[in-house]
Design a protein around this motif. Sequence first.
Motif, PDB file in Angstrom:
ATOM      1  N   GLU A   1       0.805  -1.226   0.000  1.00 41.50           N
ATOM      2  CA  GLU A   1       0.000   0.000   0.000  1.00 41.50           C
ATOM      3  C   GLU A   1       0.838   1.275   0.000  1.00 41.50           C
ATOM      4  O   GLU A   1       0.409   2.309   0.501  1.00 41.50           O
TER       5      GLU A   1
ATOM      6  N   ILE B   1      -1.602   8.992   5.022  1.00 43.79           N
ATOM      7  CA  ILE B   1      -2.999   9.443   5.012  1.00 43.79           C
ATOM      8  C   ILE B   1      -3.928   8.291   4.650  1.00 43.79           C
ATOM      9  O   ILE B   1      -4.987   8.094   5.270  1.00 43.79           O
ATOM     10  N   GLN B   2      -3.551   7.522   3.638  1.00 40.75           N
ATOM     11  CA  GLN B   2      -4.395   6.406   3.212  1.00 40.75           C
ATOM     12  C   GLN B   2      -4.547   5.375   4.325  1.00 40.75           C
ATOM     13  O   GLN B   2      -5.658   4.882   4.585  1.00 40.75           O
ATOM     14  N   ARG B   3      -3.440   5.043   5.004  1.00 40.58           N
ATOM     15  CA  ARG B   3      -3.530   4.047   6.066  1.00 40.58           C
ATOM     16  C   ARG B   3      -4.292   4.589   7.274  1.00 40.58           C
ATOM     17  O   ARG B   3      -5.072   3.862   7.909  1.00 40.58           O
TER      18      ARG B   3
ATOM     19  N   ASP C   1       1.167  10.645   1.470  1.00 43.60           N
ATOM     20  CA  ASP C   1      -0.037  10.020   0.902  1.00 43.60           C
ATOM     21  C   ASP C   1      -0.247   8.619   1.458  1.00 43.60           C
ATOM     22  O   ASP C   1      -1.385   8.199   1.728  1.00 43.60           O
ATOM     23  N   THR C   2       0.852   7.881   1.649  1.00 45.07           N
ATOM     24  CA  THR C   2       0.756   6.531   2.206  1.00 45.07           C
ATOM     25  C   THR C   2       0.241   6.581   3.645  1.00 45.07           C
ATOM     26  O   THR C   2      -0.626   5.778   4.040  1.00 45.07           O
TER      27      THR C   2
ATOM     28  N   VAL D   1       1.864   4.429  -1.810  1.00 42.13           N
ATOM     29  CA  VAL D   1       1.158   5.174  -2.841  1.00 42.13           C
ATOM     30  C   VAL D   1       2.172   5.767  -3.815  1.00 42.13           C
ATOM     31  O   VAL D   1       2.594   6.917  -3.710  1.00 42.13           O
TER      32      VAL D   1
ATOM     33  N   LYS E   1      -6.718   6.635   7.224  1.00 45.35           N
ATOM     34  CA  LYS E   1      -8.134   6.573   6.859  1.00 45.35           C
ATOM     35  C   LYS E   1      -8.679   5.169   7.076  1.00 45.35           C
ATOM     36  O   LYS E   1      -9.783   4.986   7.617  1.00 45.35           O
ATOM     37  N   ARG E   2      -7.915   4.158   6.691  1.00 43.23           N
ATOM     38  CA  ARG E   2      -8.359   2.784   6.891  1.00 43.23           C
ATOM     39  C   ARG E   2      -8.475   2.464   8.377  1.00 43.23           C
ATOM     40  O   ARG E   2      -9.381   1.744   8.802  1.00 43.23           O
TER      41      ARG E   2
END
Length: 467
Positions: free
Chosen positions: A168, A226-228, A223-224, A170, A230-231
Amino acid sequence: MDMRPEPFVPPAPEPRTVPPSRLEVIRTVMRNPLELWGKPSYTLPWIETKFLKERTLIVNDPGLIRHILVDNSANYEMSEIRQLILRPILRDGLLTAEGPVWKRSRKAMAPVFTPRHSRGFAGQMLAKSEEYVEKYAADHPSGAVHDISVDMTELAFAILSETLFSGEIVTESEKFSDDVDSLLHRMGRVDPMDLLRAPPWVPRVTRIGGQRVLDKFRKVVADTMIQRQKRIRETPDAVPQDFLTLLLQLEGPDGLTMAEIEDNILTFIGAGHETTARALAWTLYCVGQSPHVRDAMETEIDQVLSEGAEPVDWLERMPWVRAAFEEALRLYPPAPSINRAAIRGDRWTSPTGETVTIDAGVTVLVMPWTLHRHELYWEKPRAFMPERFLPENRGNINRFQYLPFGAGPRTCIGAVFAMQEAVIALAVLMKSYRFDVVPGTKVWPVQKLTTQPQDGIPMKVVRRRST
């Protein structure tokens, strides 16, 4: 009569026989520090030098190395010039942090890289290596020429992304190797202002343009994260319990700051896989020039795989594969220098009674590049001879004459991870393909952040048998 063929001697700078001038030192350090070292660096246990009024001790003696890196490690801090180069890139990542920040980070990440935990990554390492072999088969005909240094960067990144970040990160992985090369070319080199110990705010002309690449890496990390995050908020029960999640869970007053977490993610995405990638490429190059070594490795790989051994056991079941990788690490250590500075005066006495006095402030260089090629400690030191590292011969190698992963409190946290990854990747690649050197190829090692091939390593990738 010894019927063994003469071992391959891979390309490397010849030791200097005449000391360089000050101007030559600056030019050489900027171009390629590996070309700086003279004959004494490869023949004497230690050397005292002075440049621009700064005293430097170059250390090759294994006992003195142990004293500096282990027994009295608290007296030696990161040298200023090393930090001037690395801190602008990694800030408070594990490679550059010091004091309480380093202790917190090291303690936090240690559970991920215990030998037991690292063994748990074997299945993912195998899967990603097999995917890469399938990519070879789909994208290139047998006999196509590849830049192996690029290929191994892509493979090592795929393995790191899957094992530590659950795939994951990004970023566009197909362009990642170019980004790494660009970052190291622009940022991972010595600038004249570093040699003069200019403060960090003084511009480094040689690194102009590097900030753009570094900003791109920082954006990948942000970005990586932020994405994690969020999950974690939206589906906490479905979040992978990997290195990325662990780091994010450590944020807080008693753990790491968000800035420190970002720095460590950047360290592992960038430098963390770069060292293994370079060593894999150098291994394939040296093996391609050593038919008897390649035959032994192929025989071993075929036997172990035909027996259905689990990948977690390959590191111990494939001594020739491991030995070839370790010998490549000896000849082309990913980290060719370990730089320290004495905080207080120190003294060490050798078993023969010779005394070395190290004054406060003296720069100490432990040089795996020269140590691993040193005439006092190695037979045919410039030759590629994996036999040195076979189980029956390993006892002849002093722990502190071979430092591909460093030593002491700051030894590489991912050493077991890297060794397992390398053996699995090499076994999968060499099961199906042979890597042959392209005639006329001239490969040359250069020191940036790691020991890299100057213009890549073009090799012909020939299918060995159907997969």
